[in-house]
Scaffold this motif. Structure first.
Motif, short mmCIF file in Angstrom:
data_model
loop_
_atom_site.label_atom_id
_atom_site.label_comp_id
_atom_site.label_asym_id
_atom_site.label_seq_id
_atom_site.Cartn_x
_atom_site.Cartn_y
_atom_site.Cartn_z
N GLU A 97 38.69 33.85 36.12
CA GLU A 97 38.14 34.88 35.25
C GLU A 97 37.84 34.32 33.86
O GLU A 97 36.80 34.59 33.28
CB GLU A 97 39.09 36.07 35.15
CG GLU A 97 39.17 36.87 36.43
CD GLU A 97 40.10 38.06 36.34
OE1 GLU A 97 39.77 39.10 36.95
OE2 GLU A 97 41.15 37.98 35.66
N ARG A 98 38.76 33.53 33.35
CA ARG A 98 38.61 32.95 32.01
C ARG A 98 37.54 31.85 32.00
O ARG A 98 36.65 31.84 31.15
CB ARG A 98 39.96 32.38 31.58
CG ARG A 98 40.07 31.86 30.19
CD ARG A 98 41.49 31.42 29.85
NE ARG A 98 42.00 30.37 30.73
CZ ARG A 98 42.97 30.54 31.64
NH1 ARG A 98 43.54 31.72 31.80
NH2 ARG A 98 43.37 29.53 32.38
N GLU A 99 37.60 30.95 32.96
CA GLU A 99 36.71 29.79 32.99
C GLU A 99 35.26 30.18 33.24
O GLU A 99 34.34 29.61 32.65
CB GLU A 99 37.18 28.81 34.08
CG GLU A 99 36.37 27.55 34.19
CD GLU A 99 36.56 26.60 33.02
OE1 GLU A 99 35.65 25.78 32.80
OE2 GLU A 99 37.59 26.66 32.33
N PHE A 100 35.03 31.13 34.14
CA PHE A 100 33.66 31.49 34.54
C PHE A 100 33.21 32.83 33.98
O PHE A 100 32.11 33.29 34.28
CB PHE A 100 33.55 31.45 36.07
CG PHE A 100 33.86 30.10 36.65
CD1 PHE A 100 32.97 29.04 36.49
CD2 PHE A 100 35.04 29.86 37.31
CE1 PHE A 100 33.26 27.78 37.00
CE2 PHE A 100 35.34 28.61 37.84
CZ PHE A 100 34.45 27.56 37.67
N ASP A 101 34.07 33.48 33.19
CA ASP A 101 33.75 34.75 32.56
C ASP A 101 33.28 35.78 33.59
O ASP A 101 32.21 36.37 33.47
CB ASP A 101 32.70 34.55 31.46
CG ASP A 101 32.60 35.76 30.55
OD1 ASP A 101 33.60 36.49 30.41
OD2 ASP A 101 31.50 35.99 30.00
N ILE A 102 34.11 35.95 34.62
CA ILE A 102 33.81 36.89 35.70
C ILE A 102 35.02 37.79 35.94
O ILE A 102 36.15 37.39 35.71
CB ILE A 102 33.46 36.16 37.02
CG1 ILE A 102 34.60 35.22 37.44
CG2 ILE A 102 32.14 35.42 36.91
CD1 ILE A 102 34.48 34.63 38.82
N MET A 115 48.28 32.14 43.23
CA MET A 115 47.01 32.85 43.40
C MET A 115 46.68 33.66 42.14
O MET A 115 45.53 33.69 41.71
CB MET A 115 47.05 33.75 44.64
CG MET A 115 47.03 32.94 45.93
SD MET A 115 47.38 33.91 47.41
CE MET A 115 46.06 35.08 47.44
N LEU A 116 47.69 34.28 41.54
CA LEU A 116 47.47 35.03 40.30
C LEU A 116 47.05 34.10 39.17
O LEU A 116 46.14 34.43 38.39
CB LEU A 116 48.73 35.80 39.91
CG LEU A 116 49.12 36.96 40.82
CD1 LEU A 116 50.45 37.56 40.38
CD2 LEU A 116 48.04 38.02 40.85
N LYS A 117 47.68 32.95 39.07
CA LYS A 117 47.30 31.96 38.05
C LYS A 117 45.86 31.49 38.28
O LYS A 117 45.10 31.34 37.33
CB LYS A 117 48.26 30.77 38.07
CG LYS A 117 49.63 31.10 37.52
CD LYS A 117 50.58 29.94 37.67
CE LYS A 117 50.32 28.91 36.59
NZ LYS A 117 51.38 27.86 36.56
N LEU A 118 45.51 31.27 39.54
CA LEU A 118 44.16 30.82 39.87
C LEU A 118 43.14 31.90 39.50
O LEU A 118 42.10 31.59 38.91
CB LEU A 118 44.06 30.47 41.36
CG LEU A 118 42.68 30.08 41.86
CD1 LEU A 118 42.13 28.85 41.14
CD2 LEU A 118 42.71 29.84 43.37
N VAL A 119 43.42 33.15 39.81
CA VAL A 119 42.51 34.24 39.48
C VAL A 119 42.32 34.33 37.97
O VAL A 119 41.19 34.47 37.48
CB VAL A 119 43.00 35.59 40.07
CG1 VAL A 119 42.27 36.77 39.46
CG2 VAL A 119 42.85 35.58 41.58
N ALA A 120 43.41 34.23 37.22
CA ALA A 120 43.31 34.27 35.75
C ALA A 120 42.45 33.12 35.24
O ALA A 120 41.61 33.30 34.35
CB ALA A 120 44.70 34.22 35.13
#
Length: 88
Positions: A53-58, A45-50
């Motif tokens: 955030e990176r991919e969609f700039d959110i 889940m932490l990897k997915l959140v990172a």
């Protein structure tokens, strides 16, 4: 392709590549439970959140990195879309 279907495609590809290598992409539907079935554990889940955030700039807040927001592709896309609307 709409924003949501493009988001869905990007997120689905990432999950398949990172957490389900070799699995049939057709088995991962918008409503497939990811957290409650153990596909995503806390580290995943932490990897997915990172990634999100990176991919969609959110920005994703700590309380949003939970099963409620990350359990399905649909929920993940809704979270991303809600964050994008705040950034625009």
């Amino acid at each position: 392709m709409t924003d949501q279907s493009a988001t869905m495609s990007v997120v689905k590809d990432y999950i398949l590549e990172e957490f389900l290598p070799g699995e049939d992409p057709g088995q991962l539907t918008p409503s497939t439970p990811l957290v409650s079935t153990g596909i995503l554990d806390s580290l995943a889940m932490l990897k997915l959140v990172a990634f999100l955030e990176r991919e969609f700039d959110i920005p994703i807040k700590a309380h949003e990195a939970d099963e409620e927001h990350l359990n399905t592709l649909q929920a993940i896309c809704e979270l991303v879309d809600s964050k994008r609307s705040l950034v625009r």
